[in-house]
Design a protein around this motif. Sequence first.
Motif, PDB file in Angstrom:
ATOM      1  N   MET A   1       0.772  -1.057   0.117  1.00  0.00           N
ATOM      2  CA  MET A   1       0.085   0.177   0.144  1.00  0.00           C
ATOM      3  C   MET A   1       0.889   1.248   0.045  1.00  0.00           C
ATOM      4  O   MET A   1       0.359   2.278   0.146  1.00  0.00           O
ATOM      5  N   ASN A   2       2.108   1.223  -0.043  1.00  0.00           N
ATOM      6  CA  ASN A   2       3.238   2.373  -0.070  1.00  0.00           C
ATOM      7  C   ASN A   2       2.897   3.216   1.100  1.00  0.00           C
ATOM      8  O   ASN A   2       2.678   4.529   0.951  1.00  0.00           O
ATOM      9  N   PHE A   3       3.040   2.905   2.287  1.00  0.00           N
ATOM     10  CA  PHE A   3       2.655   3.446   3.534  1.00  0.00           C
ATOM     11  C   PHE A   3       3.952   4.364   3.818  1.00  0.00           C
ATOM     12  O   PHE A   3       5.037   4.104   3.446  1.00  0.00           O
ATOM     13  N   SER A   4       3.567   5.712   4.003  1.00  0.00           N
ATOM     14  CA  SER A   4       4.641   6.581   4.491  1.00  0.00           C
ATOM     15  C   SER A   4       4.805   6.252   6.171  1.00  0.00           C
ATOM     16  O   SER A   4       4.057   5.592   6.520  1.00  0.00           O
ATOM     17  N   GLU A   5       5.837   6.648   6.810  1.00  0.00           N
ATOM     18  CA  GLU A   5       6.139   6.656   8.163  1.00  0.00           C
ATOM     19  C   GLU A   5       5.077   7.174   9.072  1.00  0.00           C
ATOM     20  O   GLU A   5       4.579   6.600  10.163  1.00  0.00           O
ATOM     21  N   GLN A   6       4.581   8.272   8.814  1.00  0.00           N
ATOM     22  CA  GLN A   6       3.147   8.755   9.367  1.00  0.00           C
ATOM     23  C   GLN A   6       1.911   8.174   9.280  1.00  0.00           C
ATOM     24  O   GLN A   6       1.411   7.640  10.268  1.00  0.00           O
ATOM     25  N   GLU A   7       1.735   7.444   8.297  1.00  0.00           N
ATOM     26  CA  GLU A   7       0.623   6.515   7.959  1.00  0.00           C
ATOM     27  C   GLU A   7       0.867   5.394   8.787  1.00  0.00           C
ATOM     28  O   GLU A   7       0.008   4.648   9.232  1.00  0.00           O
ATOM     29  N   ALA A   8       2.203   4.727   8.787  1.00  0.00           N
ATOM     30  CA  ALA A   8       2.397   3.514   9.340  1.00  0.00           C
ATOM     31  C   ALA A   8       2.287   3.435  10.794  1.00  0.00           C
ATOM     32  O   ALA A   8       1.770   2.891  11.359  1.00  0.00           O
ATOM     33  N   ALA A   9       2.745   4.921  11.540  1.00  0.00           N
ATOM     34  CA  ALA A   9       2.570   5.066  12.898  1.00  0.00           C
ATOM     35  C   ALA A   9       1.170   4.859  13.370  1.00  0.00           C
ATOM     36  O   ALA A   9       0.823   4.272  14.283  1.00  0.00           O
ATOM     37  N   LEU A  10       0.226   5.499  12.358  1.00  0.00           N
ATOM     38  CA  LEU A  10      -1.120   5.670  12.607  1.00  0.00           C
ATOM     39  C   LEU A  10      -1.923   4.245  12.553  1.00  0.00           C
ATOM     40  O   LEU A  10      -2.819   3.821  13.372  1.00  0.00           O
ATOM     41  N   PHE A  11      -1.595   3.583  11.513  1.00  0.00           N
ATOM     42  CA  PHE A  11      -2.061   2.242  11.122  1.00  0.00           C
ATOM     43  C   PHE A  11      -1.757   1.345  12.428  1.00  0.00           C
ATOM     44  O   PHE A  11      -2.618   0.485  12.808  1.00  0.00           O
ATOM     45  N   LEU A  12      -0.374   1.594  13.011  1.00  0.00           N
ATOM     46  CA  LEU A  12      -0.144   0.655  14.035  1.00  0.00           C
ATOM     47  C   LEU A  12      -0.875   0.943  15.391  1.00  0.00           C
ATOM     48  O   LEU A  12      -1.123  -0.078  16.118  1.00  0.00           O
ATOM     49  N   LEU A  13      -1.075   2.058  15.603  1.00  0.00           N
ATOM     50  CA  LEU A  13      -1.921   2.597  16.762  1.00  0.00           C
ATOM     51  C   LEU A  13      -3.177   2.090  16.412  1.00  0.00           C
ATOM     52  O   LEU A  13      -3.832   1.568  17.532  1.00  0.00           O
TER      53      LEU A  13
END
Length: 648
Positions: free
Chosen positions: A530-542
């Motif tokens: 899904m080509n996540f950025s670091e910010q998106e990945a942080a929120l995804f993990l939350l």
Amino acid sequence: MLEAVKKIGELSLKERKESFAFSLIEEGIDFGSEENKKYILTLNFDLQEEKIHLDFEEIDYKKLQKYLWIGNAKSNNPQDRLTTNNVSYLLYQTIPNLYHNLKEGDLKDKLQSILEKFFLKLGQKSVYLLNLEKIEGSNIKVEEILQNFPHDFKKVKDFVEKIYEKEFYEILKNKDLSNNDFSLYSVKIDGLAPSELQEYIDYIEEKLIGEPFEDSSFEGTCYVCGKKTLITADTTKLPDKYYITKLVTFASGLDKKGFSKNFAICKDCYKELMAGSSYIRNNLSQRLAGRDLYLIPSIMFSPKEDYTLKDIVGVSKSSFNAIKSFEGKLEFQNTIEKNLVNYTKYKEIGSYSNINLLFFEKNQSAFKIKKLIKDIPLRRLDEIRKAQNDTQNITKKLFGESASRWFFISLDQIYYLIPVRIDKKSKRAVDYKKMLDLYEDLFVGRKINKNFLINEFLELFQVYRFEKFAQFNILKPKDSDIEMVFAILKTNFLLKMFSLLHILNGGEKMIEGVDDLPLREEIKNYWKEMNFSEQEAALFLLGYLIGEVGNKQRTGESNKKPILEKINYQGMNLKRIILLSNEIFEKLDQYKVRDFNEVNFAIMKRFMDKNISNWSISDSENVYWILSGYAFNTYKVITSKKEEKNEQ
């Protein structure tokens, strides 16, 4: 687009090799089902025996031709069609009107005999009413019924429809028939059906094509074909109105006569537009986004081969249906991609063809265009289909073969990912325009604002979360929480598909070194695909961690997940996200799942802290990616439980 309609009409007339009237056959009639078949009832006037025989035949396409079903006369025009879906017209209007309008000839003579032998002449204005006593097997006493015949001419219609028609149905009842058995009613004269009455066929053609040129034609240039000839601005006989002719403010010079300067056409084009409209209505009607739609193919250049209209239409429909639904995609694979002859035809026609999508609303004779998406090359449909297939392959990789069908992003599916408000009374979509605009962006390759989509998705999730189904185009599911999870993941894949088509605005740089992170492979694979950025990945993990807590809460006494109350679907700024992450850490402890999630929490904090000074994601997007992580976690738990059950 008119050129496309005209071309379809031209090919239709050329290939049918029948009288023009037969190109206007209306196929949109109730044929019934295998268990409940529908019939056409005929009133066969036997002039020798002076009896009306009632016959009926099962409706099929050949019967529509035989009885020349081309619809009733439009608007307030006198009813003069021998085949109708309203039997009351045959009881008092059709035969007198047809007799009055016909030229001298054999048919007119026969109609005169019918009027004399089978009709009653009533009232000061000489209203003709079918004598029901003349129907074979009838035991109706007309004299008794006529005691209620109105003196006021304006009330005759009500009398026929509310009283006389019921008496006619009583005759059917005595023959073990019901009006519900019939979709159409027609007339035979001495056993001859309308298609066998050449004078009637000539009359219909003259009525539809000749009349508009009788009084209002003039020399000029046809606005469709460009020929200098006799033209008319009277377009009242055209079945679908593609332009406004009623409001004088749209006429040239603000004068009704000015419509002749707006749009006027020659007789050939008139005929071809009528035939084209009829063909499109019968063969190219679709439904998309809860709206009626005409799919109108057009050919830009002549293909090398001499293809028929059926070939061109077949390719256009297959190509469109392949991206419209999963079933259409399967059919395309089986009939086009796996068949060399069909595939060659598809490629050849596809290289020269466009389609137009005309969304419309029809209410009796009123025809309103809601949206026209013009000149979409079939090549663009190929590009969309490829992006759909590539996205589906990603879902296969992530969730397995069996799940990929449910995550296939068809045109139909997109409609259920954008919440559209529904008017409670009319049950019609109120804010459908944004939906049709989105389809247009997709077809023409125009950039779509990612924030617009995210805001729409959040509204969709609220429909599920707060069960606001009655207000929107989303059907109430059995389990709103689980369906919300599916909907969230589908929106992820919709973004992915738009990204593959390069029509999505926005986006951040993808995380580097994902493979080296000590996370579960399924999370890393999802991020990479899904080509996540670091910010998106942080929120995804939350969100993933919220899912961990929620799963524990749902397995308790209650089926609810109170942790979801912590999420504000209107959007959450960074400060609230940080507070939420601290709360989640405590909840992981409380529900004894911290040990399994310490690495997840640590990486979430690492990405968040690293980007905290240059956080670029909007408040809405913050919530969207949190919910995406929650949905991913919950989906995995649901499917693993199913797999455990299957193994047992």
